[in-house]
Design a protein around this motif. Structure first.
Motif, short mmCIF file in Angstrom:
data_model
loop_
_atom_site.label_atom_id
_atom_site.label_comp_id
_atom_site.label_asym_id
_atom_site.label_seq_id
_atom_site.Cartn_x
_atom_site.Cartn_y
_atom_site.Cartn_z
N SER A 87 33.30 14.69 91.11
CA SER A 87 33.40 13.33 90.58
C SER A 87 33.94 12.36 91.62
O SER A 87 33.50 11.21 91.70
CB SER A 87 34.27 13.32 89.32
OG SER A 87 35.60 13.66 89.65
N LEU A 88 34.87 12.81 92.45
CA LEU A 88 35.37 11.95 93.51
C LEU A 88 34.29 11.66 94.55
O LEU A 88 34.19 10.54 95.07
CB LEU A 88 36.58 12.59 94.19
CG LEU A 88 37.89 12.52 93.42
CD1 LEU A 88 38.98 13.30 94.15
CD2 LEU A 88 38.33 11.09 93.22
N ALA A 89 33.45 12.65 94.84
CA ALA A 89 32.37 12.44 95.79
C ALA A 89 31.37 11.43 95.25
O ALA A 89 30.89 10.56 95.97
CB ALA A 89 31.70 13.76 96.11
N ILE A 90 31.04 11.53 93.96
CA ILE A 90 30.11 10.58 93.35
C ILE A 90 30.69 9.17 93.36
O ILE A 90 30.00 8.20 93.67
CB ILE A 90 29.73 11.05 91.93
CG1 ILE A 90 28.89 12.32 92.01
CG2 ILE A 90 28.99 9.97 91.17
CD1 ILE A 90 28.65 12.98 90.67
N CYS A 91 31.98 9.06 93.04
CA CYS A 91 32.64 7.74 93.06
C CYS A 91 32.62 7.15 94.47
O CYS A 91 32.38 5.95 94.65
CB CYS A 91 34.08 7.86 92.56
SG CYS A 91 34.21 8.13 90.80
N ALA A 92 32.83 7.98 95.48
CA ALA A 92 32.81 7.49 96.86
C ALA A 92 31.42 7.00 97.24
O ALA A 92 31.28 5.97 97.90
CB ALA A 92 33.27 8.59 97.81
N LEU A 93 30.39 7.73 96.81
CA LEU A 93 29.02 7.30 97.11
C LEU A 93 28.69 5.97 96.43
O LEU A 93 28.07 5.09 97.03
CB LEU A 93 28.02 8.37 96.69
CG LEU A 93 27.98 9.63 97.55
CD1 LEU A 93 27.03 10.65 96.94
CD2 LEU A 93 27.55 9.28 98.96
N VAL A 94 29.10 5.82 95.18
CA VAL A 94 28.82 4.58 94.45
C VAL A 94 29.54 3.41 95.10
O VAL A 94 28.96 2.33 95.30
CB VAL A 94 29.20 4.73 92.97
CG1 VAL A 94 29.20 3.40 92.25
CG2 VAL A 94 28.27 5.72 92.28
N ILE A 95 30.80 3.61 95.45
CA ILE A 95 31.56 2.52 96.07
C ILE A 95 30.96 2.15 97.42
O ILE A 95 30.84 0.97 97.77
CB ILE A 95 33.05 2.92 96.20
CG1 ILE A 95 33.69 2.98 94.81
CG2 ILE A 95 33.81 1.96 97.10
CD1 ILE A 95 35.09 3.54 94.80
N SER A 97 27.83 2.48 98.40
CA SER A 97 26.56 1.76 98.21
C SER A 97 26.81 0.34 97.72
O SER A 97 26.10 -0.59 98.12
CB SER A 97 25.67 2.52 97.24
OG SER A 97 26.21 2.47 95.94
N ARG A 98 27.81 0.13 96.89
CA ARG A 98 28.13 -1.22 96.42
C ARG A 98 28.63 -2.09 97.57
O ARG A 98 28.26 -3.27 97.68
CB ARG A 98 29.19 -1.18 95.31
CG ARG A 98 28.80 -0.46 94.05
CD ARG A 98 27.86 -1.28 93.25
NE ARG A 98 28.49 -2.52 92.86
CZ ARG A 98 28.36 -3.09 91.69
NH1 ARG A 98 27.62 -2.51 90.76
NH2 ARG A 98 28.94 -4.23 91.43
N VAL A 99 29.44 -1.52 98.45
CA VAL A 99 29.97 -2.29 99.57
C VAL A 99 28.83 -2.62 100.53
O VAL A 99 28.73 -3.75 101.04
CB VAL A 99 31.10 -1.52 100.27
CG1 VAL A 99 31.46 -2.14 101.61
CG2 VAL A 99 32.32 -1.46 99.38
N ASN A 100 27.94 -1.67 100.81
CA ASN A 100 26.80 -1.93 101.70
C ASN A 100 25.85 -2.97 101.10
O ASN A 100 25.32 -3.81 101.83
CB ASN A 100 26.06 -0.63 102.01
CG ASN A 100 26.82 0.24 102.96
OD1 ASN A 100 27.72 -0.22 103.67
ND2 ASN A 100 26.50 1.52 102.98
N ALA A 101 25.63 -2.91 99.80
CA ALA A 101 24.74 -3.88 99.16
C ALA A 101 25.35 -5.28 99.22
O ALA A 101 24.64 -6.27 99.34
CB ALA A 101 24.47 -3.47 97.73
N GLN A 102 26.65 -5.37 99.15
CA GLN A 102 27.32 -6.67 99.19
C GLN A 102 27.25 -7.28 100.58
O GLN A 102 27.13 -8.49 100.74
CB GLN A 102 28.77 -6.50 98.74
CG GLN A 102 29.45 -7.78 98.36
CD GLN A 102 30.85 -7.51 97.79
OE1 GLN A 102 31.46 -6.50 98.10
NE2 GLN A 102 31.31 -8.41 96.96
N HIS A 103 27.27 -6.44 101.61
CA HIS A 103 27.19 -6.95 102.99
C HIS A 103 25.78 -7.43 103.32
O HIS A 103 25.61 -8.27 104.18
CB HIS A 103 27.62 -5.86 103.98
CG HIS A 103 29.10 -5.67 104.04
ND1 HIS A 103 29.98 -6.66 104.41
CD2 HIS A 103 29.89 -4.59 103.76
CE1 HIS A 103 31.21 -6.21 104.36
NE2 HIS A 103 31.19 -4.94 103.96
N ARG A 104 24.75 -6.92 102.68
CA ARG A 104 23.36 -7.30 102.97
C ARG A 104 23.04 -8.67 102.41
O ARG A 104 22.12 -9.34 102.88
CB ARG A 104 22.40 -6.28 102.37
CG ARG A 104 22.40 -4.96 103.11
CD ARG A 104 21.38 -4.01 102.57
NE ARG A 104 21.67 -2.65 103.01
CZ ARG A 104 21.38 -1.59 102.33
NH1 ARG A 104 20.78 -1.67 101.17
NH2 ARG A 104 21.69 -0.40 102.80
#
Length: 105
Positions: A87-95, A97-104
């Motif tokens: 669950s921590l790995a999934i949370c890290a992946l989601v966070i 991807s959200r940070v990368n999407a915000q930078h684009r």
């Protein structure tokens, strides 16, 4: 007002005795004690435990139950750690991807 007032230690009252002086004493060796006389060994006070087939079966069953319970506890703890890590790995992946999407944007 802002300075702390330190309490004053009262002086001891009454008579004060000086510390006692300890003088060394000489040690005189005594006569050695004679060795104790050998005694006969005492007979065993407890009877010897004899395993019957029923008690042996009960011991094997009890040991098996203990091993199964301890194994189940250890496996459940390992499973809890694995689920938490996933669950921590999934949370890290989601966070991420959200940070990368915000930078684009």
């Amino acid at each position: 007002m802002f300075r702390p007032k330190l309490p004053t230690m009262p002086q001891p009252t009454g008579t004060v005795t000086p510390p006692a002086v300890v003088e060394p004493t000489t040690i005189t060796p005594g006569t050695p004690a004679p060795p104790p006389a050998p005694t006969a060994p005492a007979p065993p006070s407890r009877p010897v435990v004899q395993l019957t087939p029923g008690t042996a079966l009960a011991l094997v069953g009890g040991g098996t139950a203990v091993v199964l319970v301890v194994g189940a506890v250890l496996v459940s703890m390992l499973l809890a750690v694995a689920v938490t890590a996933a669950s921590l790995a999934i949370c890290a992946l989601v966070i991420r991807s959200r940070v990368n999407a915000q930078h684009r944007r």
